[in-house]
Design a protein around this motif. Sequence first.
Motif, PDB file in Angstrom:
ATOM      1  N   GLY A  10       0.742  -1.037  -0.033  1.00  0.00           N
ATOM      2  CA  GLY A  10      -0.507   0.034  -0.280  1.00  0.00           C
ATOM      3  C   GLY A  10       0.989   1.502   0.139  1.00  0.00           C
ATOM      4  N   ALA A  11       2.135   1.307   0.027  1.00  0.00           N
ATOM      5  CA  ALA A  11       2.823   2.553   0.032  1.00  0.00           C
ATOM      6  C   ALA A  11       2.845   2.892  -1.527  1.00  0.00           C
ATOM      7  N   SER A  12       2.383   2.577  -2.567  1.00  0.00           N
ATOM      8  CA  SER A  12       2.524   3.751  -3.760  1.00  0.00           C
ATOM      9  C   SER A  12       1.669   2.534  -4.624  1.00  0.00           C
ATOM     10  N   ILE A  14      -1.337   1.555  -7.134  1.00  0.00           N
ATOM     11  CA  ILE A  14      -2.573   1.093  -6.664  1.00  0.00           C
ATOM     12  C   ILE A  14      -3.310   1.265  -5.155  1.00  0.00           C
ATOM     13  N   GLY A  15      -1.986   0.674  -4.820  1.00  0.00           N
ATOM     14  CA  GLY A  15      -2.564   0.415  -3.193  1.00  0.00           C
ATOM     15  C   GLY A  15      -2.254   1.880  -2.378  1.00  0.00           C
ATOM     16  N   ALA A  16      -1.820   2.521  -2.574  1.00  0.00           N
ATOM     17  CA  ALA A  16      -1.371   4.011  -2.120  1.00  0.00           C
ATOM     18  C   ALA A  16      -2.823   4.623  -2.447  1.00  0.00           C
ATOM     19  N   ALA A  53       6.466  -1.008   7.452  1.00  0.00           N
ATOM     20  CA  ALA A  53       7.700  -1.826   6.163  1.00  0.00           C
ATOM     21  C   ALA A  53       7.708  -3.418   6.658  1.00  0.00           C
ATOM     22  N   VAL A  54       6.795  -3.603   5.860  1.00  0.00           N
ATOM     23  CA  VAL A  54       6.253  -5.663   6.165  1.00  0.00           C
ATOM     24  C   VAL A  54       6.779  -6.240   4.339  1.00  0.00           C
ATOM     25  N   ASP A  55       7.019  -7.255   4.259  1.00  0.00           N
ATOM     26  CA  ASP A  55       7.367  -8.230   3.119  1.00  0.00           C
ATOM     27  C   ASP A  55       6.568  -9.213   3.628  1.00  0.00           C
ATOM     28  N   VAL A  56       5.034  -8.887   2.370  1.00  0.00           N
ATOM     29  CA  VAL A  56       4.021  -9.571   2.549  1.00  0.00           C
ATOM     30  C   VAL A  56       4.391 -11.619   2.543  1.00  0.00           C
ATOM     31  N   ARG A  57       5.652 -11.876   2.106  1.00  0.00           N
ATOM     32  CA  ARG A  57       6.379 -13.476   2.096  1.00  0.00           C
ATOM     33  C   ARG A  57       7.045 -13.687   2.945  1.00  0.00           C
ATOM     34  N   ALA A 105       5.537 -16.149  -5.484  1.00  0.00           N
ATOM     35  CA  ALA A 105       5.387 -15.922  -3.703  1.00  0.00           C
ATOM     36  C   ALA A 105       5.282 -14.752  -3.629  1.00  0.00           C
ATOM     37  N   VAL A 106       5.500 -13.461  -3.747  1.00  0.00           N
ATOM     38  CA  VAL A 106       5.470 -12.552  -3.856  1.00  0.00           C
ATOM     39  C   VAL A 106       3.830 -12.521  -4.062  1.00  0.00           C
ATOM     40  N   ASN A 107       3.208 -12.618  -4.952  1.00  0.00           N
ATOM     41  CA  ASN A 107       1.287 -12.466  -5.421  1.00  0.00           C
ATOM     42  C   ASN A 107       1.155 -13.748  -4.441  1.00  0.00           C
ATOM     43  N   SER A 134      -5.858  -9.149  -8.970  1.00  0.00           N
ATOM     44  CA  SER A 134      -5.307  -9.899  -9.583  1.00  0.00           C
ATOM     45  C   SER A 134      -5.187  -9.048 -11.158  1.00  0.00           C
ATOM     46  N   SER A 135      -5.266  -9.329 -12.282  1.00  0.00           N
ATOM     47  CA  SER A 135      -4.922  -8.953 -13.329  1.00  0.00           C
ATOM     48  C   SER A 135      -5.437  -9.375 -14.835  1.00  0.00           C
ATOM     49  N   THR A 136      -5.748  -8.044 -15.452  1.00  0.00           N
ATOM     50  CA  THR A 136      -6.470  -9.420 -16.769  1.00  0.00           C
ATOM     51  C   THR A 136      -5.104 -10.428 -17.064  1.00  0.00           C
ATOM     52  N   ALA A 151       0.572 -16.719 -11.346  1.00  0.00           N
ATOM     53  CA  ALA A 151       0.218 -16.029 -10.163  1.00  0.00           C
ATOM     54  C   ALA A 151      -1.179 -15.620 -10.213  1.00  0.00           C
ATOM     55  N   LYS A 152      -1.325 -14.531 -11.284  1.00  0.00           N
ATOM     56  CA  LYS A 152      -2.560 -13.566 -10.913  1.00  0.00           C
ATOM     57  C   LYS A 152      -3.525 -15.157 -11.278  1.00  0.00           C
ATOM     58  N   TRP A 153      -3.605 -15.265 -12.696  1.00  0.00           N
ATOM     59  CA  TRP A 153      -4.884 -16.984 -12.319  1.00  0.00           C
ATOM     60  C   TRP A 153      -5.134 -17.527 -10.838  1.00  0.00           C
ATOM     61  N   PRO A 184       4.367   4.662 -12.411  1.00  0.00           N
ATOM     62  CA  PRO A 184       5.966   4.167 -12.403  1.00  0.00           C
ATOM     63  C   PRO A 184       6.342   2.499 -12.756  1.00  0.00           C
ATOM     64  N   ARG A 185       4.987   1.574 -12.321  1.00  0.00           N
ATOM     65  CA  ARG A 185       5.474   0.404 -12.241  1.00  0.00           C
ATOM     66  C   ARG A 185       5.082  -0.192 -13.582  1.00  0.00           C
ATOM     67  N   MET A 186       3.977   0.325 -14.571  1.00  0.00           N
ATOM     68  CA  MET A 186       4.032   0.264 -16.148  1.00  0.00           C
ATOM     69  C   MET A 186       5.112   0.850 -16.684  1.00  0.00           C
TER      70      MET A 186
HETATM   71  P1  NAD Z   1       3.714  -0.874  -7.089  1.00  0.00           P
HETATM   72  O1  NAD Z   1       4.702  -1.766  -7.802  1.00  0.00           O
HETATM   73  O2  NAD Z   1       3.692   0.395  -7.849  1.00  0.00           O
HETATM   74  O3  NAD Z   1       2.560  -1.445  -6.216  1.00  0.00           O
HETATM   75  C1  NAD Z   1       2.584  -2.292  -5.094  1.00  0.00           C
HETATM   76  C2  NAD Z   1       3.998  -2.134  -4.481  1.00  0.00           C
HETATM   77  O4  NAD Z   1       3.742  -3.466  -3.318  1.00  0.00           O
HETATM   78  C3  NAD Z   1       5.035  -1.536  -4.131  1.00  0.00           C
HETATM   79  O5  NAD Z   1       4.592  -0.617  -3.617  1.00  0.00           O
HETATM   80  C4  NAD Z   1       5.662  -2.553  -3.876  1.00  0.00           C
HETATM   81  O6  NAD Z   1       7.089  -2.391  -2.711  1.00  0.00           O
HETATM   82  C5  NAD Z   1       5.349  -3.636  -2.600  1.00  0.00           C
HETATM   83  N1  NAD Z   1       5.722  -4.687  -3.062  1.00  0.00           N
HETATM   84  C6  NAD Z   1       6.318  -5.711  -3.955  1.00  0.00           C
HETATM   85  N2  NAD Z   1       6.792  -6.829  -2.960  1.00  0.00           N
HETATM   86  C7  NAD Z   1       6.361  -6.982  -1.989  1.00  0.00           C
HETATM   87  C8  NAD Z   1       6.247  -8.103  -0.743  1.00  0.00           C
HETATM   88  N3  NAD Z   1       6.814  -8.749  -1.445  1.00  0.00           N
HETATM   89  N4  NAD Z   1       5.590  -7.228   0.424  1.00  0.00           N
HETATM   90  C9  NAD Z   1       4.917  -6.303   0.088  1.00  0.00           C
HETATM   91  N5  NAD Z   1       4.823  -5.126  -0.649  1.00  0.00           N
HETATM   92  C10 NAD Z   1       5.762  -4.995  -1.978  1.00  0.00           C
HETATM   93  O7  NAD Z   1       2.736  -1.079  -8.337  1.00  0.00           O
HETATM   94  P2  NAD Z   1       0.902  -1.449  -8.466  1.00  0.00           P
HETATM   95  O8  NAD Z   1       0.430  -0.644 -10.312  1.00  0.00           O
HETATM   96  O9  NAD Z   1       0.473  -0.588  -7.457  1.00  0.00           O
HETATM   97  O10 NAD Z   1       0.756  -2.931  -8.503  1.00  0.00           O
HETATM   98  C11 NAD Z   1      -0.487  -3.209  -7.229  1.00  0.00           C
HETATM   99  C12 NAD Z   1      -1.125  -4.565  -7.763  1.00  0.00           C
HETATM  100  O11 NAD Z   1      -1.906  -4.277  -8.313  1.00  0.00           O
HETATM  101  C13 NAD Z   1       0.228  -5.762  -8.173  1.00  0.00           C
HETATM  102  O12 NAD Z   1      -0.958  -7.055  -7.451  1.00  0.00           O
HETATM  103  C14 NAD Z   1       0.137  -5.756  -9.199  1.00  0.00           C
HETATM  104  O13 NAD Z   1       0.466  -7.109  -9.736  1.00  0.00           O
HETATM  105  C15 NAD Z   1      -1.333  -5.728 -10.179  1.00  0.00           C
HETATM  106  N6  NAD Z   1      -1.584  -4.703 -10.938  1.00  0.00           N
HETATM  107  C16 NAD Z   1      -0.921  -3.685 -11.489  1.00  0.00           C
HETATM  108  C17 NAD Z   1      -0.981  -2.783 -12.726  1.00  0.00           C
HETATM  109  C18 NAD Z   1      -0.668  -2.148 -13.751  1.00  0.00           C
HETATM  110  O14 NAD Z   1      -0.582  -2.204 -14.716  1.00  0.00           O
HETATM  111  N7  NAD Z   1       0.078  -1.309 -12.895  1.00  0.00           N
HETATM  112  C19 NAD Z   1      -1.902  -4.112 -13.956  1.00  0.00           C
HETATM  113  C20 NAD Z   1      -2.775  -5.134 -12.934  1.00  0.00           C
HETATM  114  C21 NAD Z   1      -2.517  -5.473 -12.283  1.00  0.00           C
END
Ligand code: NAD
Length: 254
Positions: A10-12, A14-16, A53-57, A105-107, A134-136, A151-153, A184-186
Motif C-alpha cells: 500500500g505504499a505506492s 494502486i494500493g496507495a 514496512a513488512v514483506d508479505v512473503r 511468492a509475492v503474489n 489479480s490482473s487481466t 500467479a494472477k490466475w 511508474p510500475r508500468m
Molecule cells: P506498484 O509497484 O506501484 O505497487 C506495488 C507495491 O507492492 C509497491 O509499493 C511494492 O513495494 C509492494 N510490494 C512488492 N513486493 C512486496 C512484498 N513482497 N511485500 C510487501 N509489499 C510488496 O504497482 P501497482 O501497479 O500499484 O501494483 C499493485 C497490484 O496491482 C499488484 O498486485 C499488481 O500485480 C497489480 N496490477 C497492476 C497493474 C498495472 O498495470 N500497474 C495491472 C494489473 C494488476
Amino acid sequence: MSRRVVITGGASGIGARMAERFAAEGDRVAVCDADATAVAGFAAANPGIRAEAVDVRDEAAMDAFLARIEADWGGADVVCANAGTGGPAGRIETLAFQDWRDCIAVNLDGAYLTCRWAARVMRAAGSGLIVLTSSTSGQWGHPNRSPYAAAKWGIIGLMKTLAMELGPAGVRVNAICPGAVEGPRMERMLKNQAAASGKDPEVIRREYASGTSLKTWVTADDVADTVLWLASPGASKISGQAIAIDGHTETNSA
Ligand code: NAD
C-alpha cells in the motif's frame, strides 16, 4: 461508520491510492509494504494512515503486523491483498527458476498469508470484504510474462474458493483485474518488455491500449473507484467475482 481497512503493498501505486481514498471517506486504514523508503514517504504524506514496512512473503512479520492491527482495532472490515510484483519478462525457456519462485511468492504466498488472517477475523465477526488484486493477465494469460500470469490466475482460484468458504459466514470475496495502469510500475514493465522483445516501448504502450475495446489505459483512481464500490452497501450481494477494470480487454498480446 468508520471502516477498518488493511491494504498490502500500500505504499505506492494502486494500493496507495486505495488507502488514500478509503482514508478520505473517514475510514481507519493500515498499509504494509516491503519497500521501507516508500513506506516512509507514504507515511510522511499521509500521517493519518498507519504504514509499516513488512514483506508479505515473511510469515512471522505478516502475522505480527496483522496481530498488532487485531489488538488495536479488534479486526478488519475490508482487507485488500494487493501486494504484487510483475516478475521477469521473457519466454519461459529464458527465465530463471528463482525469478519464477519470487513472482509466485509475492503474489500468491502474500495473498495466502493476508487472507488466512482476514478469513479468521471476518468469519468470527460474521461480515467483511476481501479484495484480491489479480490482473487481466489472470484472465487472459500474457506472453513473455508466464510467472505473473500464472500467479494472477491463481489469485482468481483463491478468490473463488474463499468466496465459497466464507460466503455462509457473511463474508464477501472478490478480485479486481486491472488492465495497464498508468504509473511508474508500468513504465518499468514497458522497459523490461522492450528489452525482452526488441520492440520500442512506445509500440508496446500503444499495443496495451489497442488490445482494449475502449482503446485505453486505466488509472489508479479507476481501480480505487471499483474497490470503494465493492465496499459500499450497493455491492452487498457481489461476491466470487473477478472484475476487470481495463476498458474491456479483447486481446492480451502486448
Ligand atoms: P506498484 O509497484 O506501484 O505497487 C506495488 C507495491 O507492492 C509497491 O509499493 C511494492 O513495494 C509492494 N510490494 C512488492 N513486493 C512486496 C512484498 N513482497 N511485500 C510487501 N509489499 C510488496 O504497482 P501497482 O501497479 O500499484 O501494483 C499493485 C497490484 O496491482 C499488484 O498486485 C499488481 O500485480 C497489480 N496490477 C497492476 C497493474 C498495472 O498495470 N500497474 C495491472 C494489473 C494488476
